[in-house]
Design an enzyme around this catalytic site. Structure first.
Site, PDB file in Angstrom:
ATOM      1  N   ALA A  94       0.820  -1.218   0.000  1.00 25.89           N
ATOM      2  CA  ALA A  94       0.000   0.000   0.000  1.00 25.89           C
ATOM      3  C   ALA A  94       0.851   1.264   0.000  1.00 25.89           C
ATOM      4  O   ALA A  94       0.397   2.329  -0.421  1.00 25.89           O
ATOM      5  CB  ALA A  94      -0.937   0.003   1.216  1.00 25.89           C
TER       6      ALA A  94
ATOM      7  N   LYS B 234      16.875  -9.451   8.959  1.00 25.99           N
ATOM      8  CA  LYS B 234      17.286  -9.308   7.561  1.00 25.99           C
ATOM      9  C   LYS B 234      18.404 -10.301   7.197  1.00 25.99           C
ATOM     10  O   LYS B 234      18.446 -10.805   6.073  1.00 25.99           O
ATOM     11  CB  LYS B 234      17.692  -7.857   7.274  1.00 25.99           C
ATOM     12  CG  LYS B 234      16.525  -6.864   7.435  1.00 25.99           C
ATOM     13  CD  LYS B 234      15.341  -7.216   6.523  1.00 25.99           C
ATOM     14  CE  LYS B 234      14.233  -6.192   6.533  1.00 25.99           C
ATOM     15  NZ  LYS B 234      13.111  -6.528   5.638  1.00 25.99           N
TER      16      LYS B 234
ATOM     17  N   ASN C 245       7.615  -8.208   0.657  1.00 27.89           N
ATOM     18  CA  ASN C 245       8.164  -6.879   0.957  1.00 27.89           C
ATOM     19  C   ASN C 245       7.772  -6.370   2.343  1.00 27.89           C
ATOM     20  O   ASN C 245       8.517  -5.592   2.940  1.00 27.89           O
ATOM     21  CB  ASN C 245       7.667  -5.906  -0.132  1.00 27.89           C
ATOM     22  CG  ASN C 245       7.825  -4.460   0.267  1.00 27.89           C
ATOM     23  OD1 ASN C 245       8.933  -3.915   0.233  1.00 27.89           O
ATOM     24  ND2 ASN C 245       6.732  -3.816   0.683  1.00 27.89           N
TER      25      ASN C 245
ATOM     26  N   TYR D 286      16.324  -5.976  14.079  1.00 32.47           N
ATOM     27  CA  TYR D 286      16.066  -5.726  12.652  1.00 32.47           C
ATOM     28  C   TYR D 286      17.177  -6.366  11.823  1.00 32.47           C
ATOM     29  O   TYR D 286      16.926  -7.060  10.831  1.00 32.47           O
ATOM     30  CB  TYR D 286      15.990  -4.220  12.402  1.00 32.47           C
ATOM     31  CG  TYR D 286      15.669  -3.832  10.973  1.00 32.47           C
ATOM     32  CD1 TYR D 286      14.360  -3.850  10.497  1.00 32.47           C
ATOM     33  CD2 TYR D 286      16.682  -3.447  10.086  1.00 32.47           C
ATOM     34  CE1 TYR D 286      14.070  -3.493   9.180  1.00 32.47           C
ATOM     35  CE2 TYR D 286      16.399  -3.077   8.778  1.00 32.47           C
ATOM     36  CZ  TYR D 286      15.091  -3.100   8.328  1.00 32.47           C
ATOM     37  OH  TYR D 286      14.798  -2.749   7.034  1.00 32.47           O
TER      38      TYR D 286
ATOM     39  N   ILE E 164       8.166   1.150  -0.548  1.00 33.59           N
ATOM     40  CA  ILE E 164       8.849   0.345  -1.568  1.00 33.59           C
ATOM     41  C   ILE E 164       7.863  -0.606  -2.260  1.00 33.59           C
ATOM     42  O   ILE E 164       7.908  -0.791  -3.481  1.00 33.59           O
ATOM     43  CB  ILE E 164      10.011  -0.445  -0.921  1.00 33.59           C
ATOM     44  CG1 ILE E 164      11.090   0.522  -0.398  1.00 33.59           C
ATOM     45  CG2 ILE E 164      10.626  -1.439  -1.911  1.00 33.59           C
ATOM     46  CD1 ILE E 164      12.170  -0.139   0.465  1.00 33.59           C
TER      47      ILE E 164
ATOM     48  N   THR F  88      11.295   6.334   2.932  1.00 35.39           N
ATOM     49  CA  THR F  88       9.894   5.946   3.154  1.00 35.39           C
ATOM     50  C   THR F  88       9.511   6.248   4.596  1.00 35.39           C
ATOM     51  O   THR F  88      10.350   6.650   5.403  1.00 35.39           O
ATOM     52  CB  THR F  88       9.714   4.439   2.936  1.00 35.39           C
ATOM     53  OG1 THR F  88      10.480   3.765   3.956  1.00 35.39           O
ATOM     54  CG2 THR F  88      10.183   3.995   1.568  1.00 35.39           C
TER      55      THR F  88
ATOM     56  N   ALA G  15       5.957   1.117  -4.980  1.00 38.15           N
ATOM     57  CA  ALA G  15       6.793   1.348  -6.176  1.00 38.15           C
ATOM     58  C   ALA G  15       7.007   0.047  -6.958  1.00 38.15           C
ATOM     59  O   ALA G  15       7.023   0.049  -8.193  1.00 38.15           O
ATOM     60  CB  ALA G  15       8.134   1.950  -5.769  1.00 38.15           C
TER      61      ALA G  15
END
Ligand SMILES: NC(=O)C1=CN([C@@H]2O[C@H](COP(=O)(O)OP(=O)(O)OC[C@H]3O[C@@H](n4cnc5c(N)ncnc54)[C@H](O)[C@@H]3O)[C@@H](O)[C@H]2O)C=CC1
Ligand SMILES: CCCCCC(=O)/C=C/C=C\C/C=C\C/C=C\CCCC(=O)O
Length: 262
Positions: free
Chosen positions: A14, A155, A91, A151, A17, A188, A20
Site C-alpha cells: 500500500a 534481515k 516486501n 532488525y 517500496i 519511506t 513502487a
C-alpha cells in the site's frame, strides 16, 4: 521471464517500496495483487492504479503477513482472480526495536510464510507453472546496523532463508527461483519515523546518522527498478542484490563447497 501477462503478489504494497514495486510490475504488463494491513491506503491505491493501468489490473487484498489464515486466503483469492500466480514479492516489514518480537514475526516469519505458500501454488511438481520469489531484505542483512540488532537479525535471516530455499527449490526441480534485494536507506515512512522506534541502543543514533550521511538515501523507484532484473533474468537464483546510491551489484558469499552438501 517476460512480465507481460504475468501475475504477481506484493506484500506491504500500500505504501513505500511495495507501492513502487507494484507500479513497475504494472508498467511492464503484469497484474498485481496488493496485500497490506492498511485497508484505506491499499484500496485507494488500487482504485488509482486501475484508472491508470486499466480495469482489474490491480486487486487489493487485506492481509496481515503474520496470519497463516489471512495469507492463505489472499493467495487463494489472487489465484482465483488471476488464474495463477507467477511472482511473489515478500516486501512487508517494520522497524521497531521496542517491539522486537513483532519484527521477527513480520520481517522473517512473514517471508517464510509467504514463500512456503508460493511454493505450494507455483511449484511445477504440484501442477504449478513455476515462477520467481523476491524477498526484500536490506543492507542490514549483510552487515550490522548498531541501533537495530533485531532488525539486523531478521534481515540476515531473510538472506539465509532465501539462499537455502533457492538451492532446495533448484534441487527439487520446482521451477521457482528465489532472490533477495538488499537496499541501503530508502526515503519511506519506515525510515523517516525511525527516531521513535529505537530501543536499547537508541543512544547510538549518532553513528546511524553518520552512516545515512555516508550512504545517502535512495528513492522508491530506484529500488523497484532492481526488482525487474531479479524477476526477469532466468540465471539469477539464490542471489543477494545490493542497491546503494552510488553502486549496485550481486553480493559475493564465501564458498563452502567442501562442506555445504546437504
Ligand atoms: N526504508 C528503508 O530504508 C528500507 C526498507 N527496507 C525494507 O523494505 C520493506 C518495505 O519497507 P518500506 O517501504 O520502507 O516501509 P513502509 O513503512 O513505508 O511500508 C511498509 C508497508 O508494509 C505494510 N505492512 C506492515 N506490516 C504489515 C503486515 N504485518 N502485513 C502486511 N503488511 C504490512 C504497511 O502497512 C506499509 O504499507 C521492508 O521489508 C523494509 O525492511 C529495506 C532496506 C531499507
Ligand atoms: C535507521 C534506519 C534503517 C532503515 C532500514 C534499513 O534497512 C536500511 C539499512 C541501510 C544500511 C545500513 C545497514 C547495515 C550496515 C552495514 C554495513 C555498513 C557498511 C557501510 C560502509 O561503510 O560501506
Amino acid at each position: 521471464m517476460a512480465l507481460d501477462g504475468k501475475t504477481a503478489i506484493v506484500t506491504g504494497a500500500a505504501m513505500g517500496i511495495g507501492k513502487a514495486i507494484t507500479e513497475i510490475l504494472l508498467k511492464n504488463g503484469a497484474k498485481v495483487a496488493v496485500l497490506d494491513v492498511n485497508k484505506v491506503e491499499g484500496e485507494n491505491l488500487v482504485k488509482d492504479l486501475n484508472k491508470e493501468y486499466g480495469a482489474d489490473r490491480a486487486l487489493f487484498l487485506s492481509c496481515n503477513v503474520e496470519s497463516d489464515e489471512e495469507f492463505k486466503a489472499a493467495f487463494q483469492k489472487a489465484a482465483e482472480a488471476f488464474g495463477a500466480i507467477d511472482i511473489l514479492c515478500n516486501n512487508a516489514g517494520i522497524l521497531n526495536e521496542e517491539k522486537w518480537q513483532d519484527m521477527i514475526s513480520i520481517n522473517l516469519a512473514g517471508v517464510i510464510r509467504g514463500t512456503y505458500l508460493a511454493l505450494e501454488h507455483m511449484r511445477k511438481t504440484n501442477g504449478g507453472g513455476g515462477g520467481v520469489i523476491v524477498n526484500i531484505a536490506s543492507m542490514a542483512g549483510l552487515g550490522p546496523l548498531l541501533t537495530c540488532p533485531v532488525y539486523t537479525a531478521t534481515k540476515h535471516g531473510v538472506i539465509g532463508f532465501t539462499r537455502a530455499v533457492a538451492a532446495a527449490s533448484a534441487a527439487s526441480n520446482y521451477g521457482i527461483r528465489v532472490n533477495a534485494l538488499c537496499p541501503s536507506f530508502v526515503g519511506t515512512e519506515l525510515f523517516t519515523t525511525i527516531e521513535h522506534k529505537l530501543g536499547q541502543f537508541a543512544h547510538l543514533k549518532g553513528a546511524a546518522n553518520q552512516l545515512v550521511e555516508k550512504l545517502g538515501v535512495l528513492n522508491t523507484p530506484e529500488v523497484a527498478e532492481c526488482i525487474l532484473e531479479l524477476v526477469t533474468d532466468e540465471t539469477k537464483n539464490g542471489e543477494a542484490f545490493m542497491v546503494r546510491t552510488e553502486m549496485k551489484g550481486y553480493v559475493p558469499f564465501p564458498s563452502l563447497s567442501s562442506t555445504d552438501k546437504p
